[in-house]
Design an enzyme around this catalytic site. Structure first.
Site, short mmCIF file in Angstrom:
data_model
loop_
_atom_site.label_atom_id
_atom_site.label_comp_id
_atom_site.label_asym_id
_atom_site.label_seq_id
_atom_site.Cartn_x
_atom_site.Cartn_y
_atom_site.Cartn_z
CG ASN A 197 -1.73 1.21 1.40
OD1 ASN A 197 -1.78 2.05 0.49
ND2 ASN A 197 -2.41 1.34 2.54
CE LYS A 255 -0.15 3.11 4.86
NZ LYS A 255 0.04 3.18 6.31
CG HIS A 291 -5.79 1.96 5.31
ND1 HIS A 291 -5.30 2.83 6.25
CD2 HIS A 291 -4.80 1.04 5.10
CE1 HIS A 291 -4.06 2.46 6.57
NE2 HIS A 291 -3.75 1.38 5.90
CD GLU A 324 -2.80 5.37 6.88
OE1 GLU A 324 -2.88 5.45 5.65
OE2 GLU A 324 -1.86 4.80 7.48
CD GLU A 333 -3.39 -2.51 7.32
OE1 GLU A 333 -2.30 -2.71 6.78
OE2 GLU A 333 -4.06 -1.48 7.12
N GLY A 341 2.78 2.21 10.93
CA GLY A 341 3.72 3.32 10.80
C GLY A 341 4.45 3.67 12.08
CB SER A 399 5.54 -1.98 11.87
OG SER A 399 5.15 -0.66 12.21
P1 13P Z 1 3.16 0.37 7.74
O1 13P Z 1 3.67 -0.90 7.11
O2 13P Z 1 3.88 1.59 7.26
O3 13P Z 1 3.06 0.25 9.21
O4 13P Z 1 1.65 0.55 7.20
C1 13P Z 1 0.77 -0.49 7.28
C2 13P Z 1 -0.45 -0.15 6.52
O5 13P Z 1 -1.21 0.73 6.91
C3 13P Z 1 -0.71 -0.88 5.26
O6 13P Z 1 -1.99 -0.63 4.79
#
Ligand code: 13P
Length: 250
Positions: free
Chosen positions: A9, A11, A95, A97, A167, A173, A213
């Site tokens: 992803n 982002k 997601h 976010e 997740e 992150g 992560s």
């Molecule tokens: P990270 O791997 O940067 O922690 O992000 C995970 C994520 O949100 C994948 O959709």
């Protein structure tokens, strides 16, 4: 039995030029892989370009979001039909976010999921608890609500195409990965829930990815867990070398 799936992803990262470069690097190293699915999700503006580059390679394209109505007066939105037109096979839905920053509800996410299935694309439904929910003992309740409401109205046949990504928000992150045991525990719980809501076949076939992560250093242990069928990778998917190593988990 369940084919592993590793998804990157990206982002809100990588211009069209950078997306092209990264896709070409991935193809160089991953074009011989046949025993697992490899998916990348660039920003909307780079989808067509990346689609042309990955062509008939084993790498498949995903979008990071969609709007549930096919077409019409919805300024600024993109529906599954247009994502398919741009070469997508998968769409990431719900997601954390988007849930947190854009206040997406389970009901809205459910509408998107159904629209994605109707367009014959594969939804990747993201779920996960906050640190506060985990610490207050509300993790299982949160996951149950996200699954029940997110998958509402789906038949067992429709569930056959759905991929779930667990997740935990506190692991995204932050560099703080859930331990393999914590992830396995959540995945086993999700699978049990799918058995209750649908049937044992659906529960046995649904791929459940872990995200939060994921790195070259922890992928092998995560993938060794019985109920972890793949990974949804954020930060580490932006570096060709790291993502390649993650795809090539042992
Ligand atoms: P990270 O791997 O940067 O922690 O992000 C995970 C994520 O949100 C994948 O959709």
């Amino acid at each position: 039995m369940r084919r592993p799936l590793i998804a990157g992803n990206w982002k809100l990262n990588k211009t069209i030029k950078e997306s092209r470069q990264l896709s070409m690097q991935l193809i160089d190293e991953l074009s011989n892989i046949t025993d697992r699915d490899i998916v990348i999700a660039p920003v909307f503006t780079a989808l067509s370009t990346v689609s042309e580059i990955i062509g008939s390679s084993p790498i498949q394209l995903a979008a990071q979001n969609c709007y549930p109505t096919t077409s019409g007066a919805f300024t600024g939105e993109v529906s599954p039909l247009f994502l398919q037109d741009a070469g997508c096979r998968f769409v990431i839905i719900g997601h954390s976010e988007r849930r947190q920053l854009l206040h997406e509800t389970n009901a809205f996410i459910n509408q998107k999921l159904i629209a994605v299935i109707h367009a014959e694309l594969t939804p990747i439904l993201c779920i996960g608890e906050t640190l506060q929910q985990r610490e207050e003992g509300q993790m299982l309740e949160t996951l149950t609500r996200q699954i029940e409401e997110g998958l509402a109205g789906l038949t067992a046949d429709q569930m056959a195409t759905v991929v779930i990504a667990y997740e935990p928000i506190w692991a995204i992150g932050t560099g703080k990965t859930a331990s393999s045991e914590q992830a396995q525990e959540a995945h086993a719980f999700i699978r049990e829930l799918l058995q209750e809501l649908f049937n044992p076949t659906v529960a046995g076939q649904t791929r459940i990815l872990y995200g939060g992560s994921v790195k070259p250093e922890n992928i092998d242990n995560l993938m060794a867990q019985k109920d972890i069928d793949g990974a949804l990778v954020g930060g580490a998917s932006l570096k060709a070398e790291d993502f390649i190593r993650i795809v090539k988990f042992l």
